[in-house]
Scaffold this motif. Structure first.
Motif, PDB file in Angstrom:
ATOM      1  N   SER A  73      82.004  46.180 -58.300  1.00 46.48           N
ATOM      2  CA  SER A  73      82.675  45.829 -59.238  1.00 46.48           C
ATOM      3  C   SER A  73      84.176  45.344 -58.800  1.00 46.48           C
ATOM      4  O   SER A  73      84.993  46.008 -58.866  1.00 46.48           O
ATOM      5  CB  SER A  73      82.737  46.893 -60.309  1.00 46.48           C
ATOM      6  OG  SER A  73      81.585  47.337 -60.729  1.00 46.48           O
ATOM      7  N   PRO A  74      84.058  44.205 -58.098  1.00 51.00           N
ATOM      8  CA  PRO A  74      85.392  43.675 -57.561  1.00 51.00           C
ATOM      9  C   PRO A  74      86.419  43.376 -58.666  1.00 51.00           C
ATOM     10  O   PRO A  74      87.593  43.916 -58.140  1.00 51.00           O
ATOM     11  CB  PRO A  74      84.901  42.064 -57.003  1.00 51.00           C
ATOM     12  CG  PRO A  74      83.436  42.210 -56.962  1.00 51.00           C
ATOM     13  CD  PRO A  74      82.974  43.268 -58.062  1.00 51.00           C
ATOM     14  N   TYR A  75      86.414  42.897 -59.834  1.00 50.71           N
ATOM     15  CA  TYR A  75      87.444  42.885 -60.845  1.00 50.71           C
ATOM     16  C   TYR A  75      88.053  44.260 -61.134  1.00 50.71           C
ATOM     17  O   TYR A  75      89.210  44.547 -61.222  1.00 50.71           O
ATOM     18  CB  TYR A  75      87.046  41.984 -61.895  1.00 50.71           C
ATOM     19  CG  TYR A  75      88.385  41.679 -62.785  1.00 50.71           C
ATOM     20  CD1 TYR A  75      89.515  41.187 -62.537  1.00 50.71           C
ATOM     21  CD2 TYR A  75      87.835  41.767 -64.120  1.00 50.71           C
ATOM     22  CE1 TYR A  75      90.276  40.805 -63.434  1.00 50.71           C
ATOM     23  CE2 TYR A  75      88.901  41.475 -65.139  1.00 50.71           C
ATOM     24  CZ  TYR A  75      90.032  40.897 -64.628  1.00 50.71           C
ATOM     25  OH  TYR A  75      91.108  40.599 -65.659  1.00 50.71           O
ATOM     26  N   ASP A  76      86.981  45.022 -61.569  1.00 52.20           N
ATOM     27  CA  ASP A  76      87.312  46.471 -61.803  1.00 52.20           C
ATOM     28  C   ASP A  76      88.104  47.186 -60.849  1.00 52.20           C
ATOM     29  O   ASP A  76      89.098  48.015 -61.139  1.00 52.20           O
ATOM     30  CB  ASP A  76      86.027  47.354 -62.513  1.00 52.20           C
ATOM     31  CG  ASP A  76      86.431  48.812 -62.698  1.00 52.20           C
ATOM     32  OD1 ASP A  76      87.325  48.783 -63.848  1.00 52.20           O
ATOM     33  OD2 ASP A  76      85.921  49.532 -62.073  1.00 52.20           O
ATOM     34  N   PHE A  77      87.632  46.957 -59.567  1.00 51.08           N
ATOM     35  CA  PHE A  77      88.517  47.705 -58.390  1.00 51.08           C
ATOM     36  C   PHE A  77      89.553  47.132 -58.240  1.00 51.08           C
ATOM     37  O   PHE A  77      90.653  48.027 -57.973  1.00 51.08           O
ATOM     38  CB  PHE A  77      87.386  47.314 -57.066  1.00 51.08           C
ATOM     39  CG  PHE A  77      87.929  48.081 -55.859  1.00 51.08           C
ATOM     40  CD1 PHE A  77      87.657  49.644 -55.845  1.00 51.08           C
ATOM     41  CD2 PHE A  77      88.798  47.463 -54.963  1.00 51.08           C
ATOM     42  CE1 PHE A  77      88.123  50.523 -54.785  1.00 51.08           C
ATOM     43  CE2 PHE A  77      89.452  48.454 -53.951  1.00 51.08           C
ATOM     44  CZ  PHE A  77      89.056  49.537 -53.828  1.00 51.08           C
ATOM     45  N   VAL A  78      90.032  45.793 -58.367  1.00 47.48           N
ATOM     46  CA  VAL A  78      91.320  45.310 -58.099  1.00 47.48           C
ATOM     47  C   VAL A  78      92.214  45.798 -59.101  1.00 47.48           C
ATOM     48  O   VAL A  78      93.265  46.170 -58.869  1.00 47.48           O
ATOM     49  CB  VAL A  78      91.042  43.738 -58.272  1.00 47.48           C
ATOM     50  CG1 VAL A  78      92.488  43.063 -58.475  1.00 47.48           C
ATOM     51  CG2 VAL A  78      90.430  43.000 -56.842  1.00 47.48           C
ATOM     52  N   LEU A  79      91.682  45.958 -60.474  1.00 55.85           N
ATOM     53  CA  LEU A  79      92.678  46.324 -61.562  1.00 55.85           C
ATOM     54  C   LEU A  79      92.816  47.760 -61.515  1.00 55.85           C
ATOM     55  O   LEU A  79      93.831  48.235 -61.833  1.00 55.85           O
ATOM     56  CB  LEU A  79      91.930  45.915 -63.021  1.00 55.85           C
ATOM     57  CG  LEU A  79      92.020  44.479 -63.264  1.00 55.85           C
ATOM     58  CD1 LEU A  79      91.477  44.255 -64.738  1.00 55.85           C
ATOM     59  CD2 LEU A  79      93.583  43.677 -63.078  1.00 55.85           C
ATOM     60  N   ASN A  80      92.034  48.653 -61.196  1.00 57.66           N
ATOM     61  CA  ASN A  80      91.915  50.133 -61.481  1.00 57.66           C
ATOM     62  C   ASN A  80      91.807  50.936 -60.106  1.00 57.66           C
ATOM     63  O   ASN A  80      91.739  52.176 -60.370  1.00 57.66           O
ATOM     64  CB  ASN A  80      90.899  50.509 -62.501  1.00 57.66           C
ATOM     65  CG  ASN A  80      90.702  49.821 -63.592  1.00 57.66           C
ATOM     66  OD1 ASN A  80      91.908  49.902 -64.227  1.00 57.66           O
ATOM     67  ND2 ASN A  80      89.850  48.991 -63.885  1.00 57.66           N
TER      68      ASN A  80
END
Length: 256
Positions: A73-80
């Motif tokens: 989950s690249p986007y979730d990892f980047v944000l969180n």
């Protein structure tokens, strides 16, 4: 030597042949194709493109490793992500000279960018009077890398330093180019694909010289622009489709 019309016809035929879903199987573009959310596609695509040098199977394995670390989950990892996540990440081996420290830096920079932008597209917009992505790439570098020197800066090459910037040019093709063949995504709406160039590497460079499209011997930004001038005569609205032709001819060694 082929005439202009013969060469155009040949390249159109080869572009048509290689621009198919079969192309995805063995290419790093398969990495972003695992996602449907725009930001996931952008992040997975940018990371896969960044490590795209060397053996394609090895590139895909290394990109798989990055996705696993991000929980797919690249986007979730980047944000969180947490600081602890980045500490663990720094210890990882990723791909050749792109190491865990570089990966952590990229995640941190993505976080800053996505807090202020809905899409990476905002950082690559082409201005009026610009005919290719030379200046847009430099504007992106300024935003992404900021001013503080870091070892990771070497992984985003600079056209101003006469680099062919092959990996960023390839990423831009994936994001910008629109057709219905199922390979390129075409998810960026505000950039015209007529500005795209061909990612210049050993394969595309050698075939371009063999076909008389370029005459410079280096694979640098000046040669990218020389190739721009040649291929845009064949199709000024979709020049990057010829990447499929040149790369396909290079990989299959059809012209040897």
């Amino acid at each position: 030597m082929l005439s202009f019309e013969e060469l155009k016809s040949f390249l159109n035929e080869k572009a048509d042949q290689y621009n198919s879903p079969d192309f995805i199987e063995d290419d790093p573009i398969q990495i972003p194709h695992r996602f449907s959310v725009k930001q996931d596609i952008e992040i997975a695509g940018f990371l896969a493109a960044t490590i795209s040098w060397g053996n394609r199977k090895s590139i895909i394995r290394s990109a798989d490793k990055m996705l696993d670390i991000m929980g797919n989950s690249p986007y979730d990892f980047v944000l969180n992500h947490s600081e602890k996540d980045l500490e663990i990440l720094r210890e990882k081996s990723i791909h050749r000279t792109f190491n865990g420290e570089d990966f952590a830096y990229f995640i941190r920079q993505f976080n800053k960018i996505y807090k202020e932008n809905e899409s990476l597209e905002n950082l690559f917009l082409v201005k009026d009077q610009e005919t290719n992505f030379q200046h847009a790439i430099e504007r992106f570098r300024s935003s992404f890398l900021e001013t503080e020197k870091h070892r990771s800066h070497k992984h985003i090459s600079s056209p101003y330093k006469n680099s062919s910037s092959k990996r960023i040019i390839m990423f831009l093709r994936w994001m910008v180019r629109k057709d219905k063949r199922g390979v390129d995504f075409g998810i960026w709406e505000n950039i015209n694909q007529k500005h795209l160039s061909i990612p210049l590497d050993v394969h595309t460079g050698n075939i371009s010289r063999k076909l008389g499209l370029v005459f410079r011997t280096q694979n640098d930004w000046k040669t990218v622009e020389e190739l721009d001038a040649a291929i845009r005569k064949f199709d000024e609205n979709d020049p990057a489709k010829y990447d499929f032709a040149l790369f396909g001819l290079g990989v299959t060694k059809e012209l040897l």
